[in-house]
Enzyme design. Structure first.
Site, PDB file in Angstrom:
ATOM      1  N   ASP A   1       7.733   1.169  -8.314  1.00  0.00           N
ATOM      2  CA  ASP A   1       6.400   1.717  -8.531  1.00  0.00           C
ATOM      3  C   ASP A   1       5.841   1.144  -9.823  1.00  0.00           C
ATOM      4  O   ASP A   1       6.593   0.783 -10.726  1.00  0.00           O
ATOM      5  CB  ASP A   1       6.427   3.246  -8.614  1.00  0.00           C
TER       6      ASP A   1
ATOM      7  N   ASP B   1       7.509  11.704 -10.079  1.00  0.00           N
ATOM      8  CA  ASP B   1       8.490  11.547 -11.148  1.00  0.00           C
ATOM      9  C   ASP B   1       8.667  12.893 -11.844  1.00  0.00           C
ATOM     10  O   ASP B   1       7.952  13.854 -11.571  1.00  0.00           O
ATOM     11  CB  ASP B   1       8.079  10.452 -12.122  1.00  0.00           C
TER      12      ASP B   1
ATOM     13  N   CYS C   1     -11.447  -8.602   0.470  1.00  0.00           N
ATOM     14  CA  CYS C   1     -11.581 -10.033   0.744  1.00  0.00           C
ATOM     15  C   CYS C   1     -12.274 -10.322   2.073  1.00  0.00           C
ATOM     16  O   CYS C   1     -12.868 -11.396   2.242  1.00  0.00           O
ATOM     17  CB  CYS C   1     -10.210 -10.700   0.710  1.00  0.00           C
TER      18      CYS C   1
ATOM     19  N   HIS D   1      -7.650  -4.980  -3.481  1.00  0.00           N
ATOM     20  CA  HIS D   1      -7.048  -6.309  -3.316  1.00  0.00           C
ATOM     21  C   HIS D   1      -5.714  -6.407  -4.055  1.00  0.00           C
ATOM     22  O   HIS D   1      -4.726  -6.914  -3.500  1.00  0.00           O
ATOM     23  CB  HIS D   1      -7.990  -7.397  -3.829  1.00  0.00           C
TER      24      HIS D   1
ATOM     25  N   CYS E   1      -6.731 -13.740   2.486  1.00  0.00           N
ATOM     26  CA  CYS E   1      -6.262 -12.361   2.296  1.00  0.00           C
ATOM     27  C   CYS E   1      -6.917 -11.455   3.331  1.00  0.00           C
ATOM     28  O   CYS E   1      -8.117 -11.561   3.598  1.00  0.00           O
ATOM     29  CB  CYS E   1      -6.589 -11.882   0.883  1.00  0.00           C
TER      30      CYS E   1
ATOM     31  N   CYS F   1      -7.155  -8.129   3.106  1.00  0.00           N
ATOM     32  CA  CYS F   1      -7.538  -6.818   2.583  1.00  0.00           C
ATOM     33  C   CYS F   1      -9.024  -6.559   2.841  1.00  0.00           C
ATOM     34  O   CYS F   1      -9.810  -7.474   3.091  1.00  0.00           O
ATOM     35  CB  CYS F   1      -7.221  -6.698   1.096  1.00  0.00           C
TER      36      CYS F   1
END
Length: 424
Positions: free
Chosen positions: A318, A111, A361, A387, A356, A358
């Protein structure tokens, strides 16, 4: 401004193509601006809609870049203000750019630093209310600062003087300096320097600020083109204009027309956004902006906001929220946002979220991470952040797939109906 429209810089390494429009796959969505697409950058493609995880200081807080890749992140966004102050844009330039510096080989965004200059300069940290009712109590407070704070940023037509929140040093940002800093940072996508306004500012100040941002946008383009030519050996960096205008339809549409006519590669929609009118405001902008260029919605990650943004034309988003709430032990599940510090998780030997995929998990339990948080072990933030980032990334990925196969509104109803039915 003579000459800038005719002096094009090489842009072959950046492009955007539209895939499926929401109205094509779901006839009931005719008139909405949602679509899928692909952004091509020198460091890879971004399939849109996409959630861009925030790595403010060249790091997603508590999470390795390799873990973000495994979580499905397509790109990361860093903060020009913070990296300018520490370690310095010249350091990243010498290192080979943001991606090389942080060991991330995918696309990157930065940014302009405008949000942080204005918000930190008024003592509001990183949060400016989206609640129009709360803001109305201070309507017209163009010089308002947070309670107990003093103003650290002073705006004029040429730029902004601000005081570093790190050591009190005084600094100057102008459109030209922002472009110089961001070119040194080396991200694939950067944003023009703009003035942040809030819902508390008066209509008169919003008009004044909008014109200032328009003039700054022209100056950003000129400096961007000069730097692109002078740094010809570097990969092309796309420049996005930022659409302001607060809650006013005529100002949002004017900003979109004005900046849409300039030689930007894409656009960010930011500034004062009333949550309840987010979709309407984004729709005004999408009506006026060039359809063939990507649109980025700044600072959004709540599930309802993401779906609202997607169907009204945002291609990328974002937000720092997934890692911010993780540091306070909050984690996302389909049924809402839960607090892992609650005593009921002490002997809960299930993953944060059943099913999940991820890393967290598939390797750890709620009981273990509850223990880490209670013991003040830093890895608790790492595991919950992984996660949470995966949860939001997957949600946007699922929405993209649902646009493609015509099930978008079914998915939206299922996800939001369950998520907001209640949190624990």
């Amino acid at each position: 401004m003579e000459g800038w429209q005719n002096e094009r810089v090489p842009q072959s390494d950046f492009s955007f193509s539209i895939g499926k429009r929401l109205g094509e796959t779901v006839p009931a969505a005719a008139g909405l601006h949602g679509r899928t697409g692909t952004i091509c950058t020198p460091h890879g493609e971004i399939r849109t809609p996409a959630f861009i995880a925030v790595g403010t200081k060249a790091t997603v807080k508590a999470v390795l870049p390799e873990s973000m890749k495994e979580a499905g992140a397509q790109a990361l966004l860093a903060n020009a203000y913070h990296l300018y102050l520490q370690p310095g844009a010249d350091v990243l330039d010498e290192a080979g750019g943001l991606g090389k510096f942080m060991n991330w080989d995918g696309p990157t965004f930065t940014d302009s630093g405008g949000f942080q200059v204005m918000s930190l300069g008024s003592g509001f940290k990183k949060v400016i209310t989206m609640d129009s009712a709360a803001a109305s109590e201070h309507a017209g407070a163009d010089d308002r600062v947070a309670a107990g704070k003093e103003r650290l940023a002073h705006i004029d037509d040429d730029g902004v003087w601000f005081v570093s929140h790190l050591n009190g040093d005084r600094h100057r940002f102008t459109p030209e300096i922002s472009m110089q800093v961001q070119h040194q940072l080396g991200a694939d996508v950067m944003f023009a320097f703009d003035e942040l306004t809030t819902l508390m500012n008066s209509r008169g100040y919003q008009e004044e600020s909008l014109e200032r941002t328009r003039l700054w946008a022209e100056r950003c383009i000129l400096e961007h083109e000069r730097l692109t030519v002078s740094r010809a050996g570097k990969p092309y960096q796309a420049l996005f204009g930022v659409i302001q205008g607060a809650q006013y339809e005529d100002l949002r549409r004017k900003a979109s027309r004005d900046l849409g006519a300039m030689n930007f590669d894409g656009f960010g929609v930011g500034g004062a956004l009333e949550k309840e009118n987010l979709g309407t405001i984004l729709g005004w902008c999408a009506d006026e902006l060039p359809e063939a260029k990507p649109r980025h919605l700044l600072g959004i990650s709540e599930p309802d906001d993401l779906f609202t943004g997607i169907e009204n034309g945002a291609d990328t988003f974002d937000c720092v929220s997934p890692t911010r709430v993780a540091r306070n032990s909050a984690f996302y599940v389909p049924d809402g946002r839960w607090n892992l510090s609650n005593a009921r998780f002490k002997r809960d030997f299930t993953p944060l979220m059943e099913g999940c995929d991820c890393y967290t998990c598939t390797h750890y339990t709620r009981a273990y991470i509850h223990h880490l948080f209670k013991a003040k072990e830093m890895i608790s933030a790492t595991l919950i952040s992984i996660h949470n980032e995966r949860f939001v990334i997957r949600m946007v990925d699922d929405a993209r797939a649902a646009i493609e196969d015509g099930t978008y509104f079914d998915l939206k109803a299922e996800v939001l109906g369950r998520y907001y039915a209640g949190s624990r």
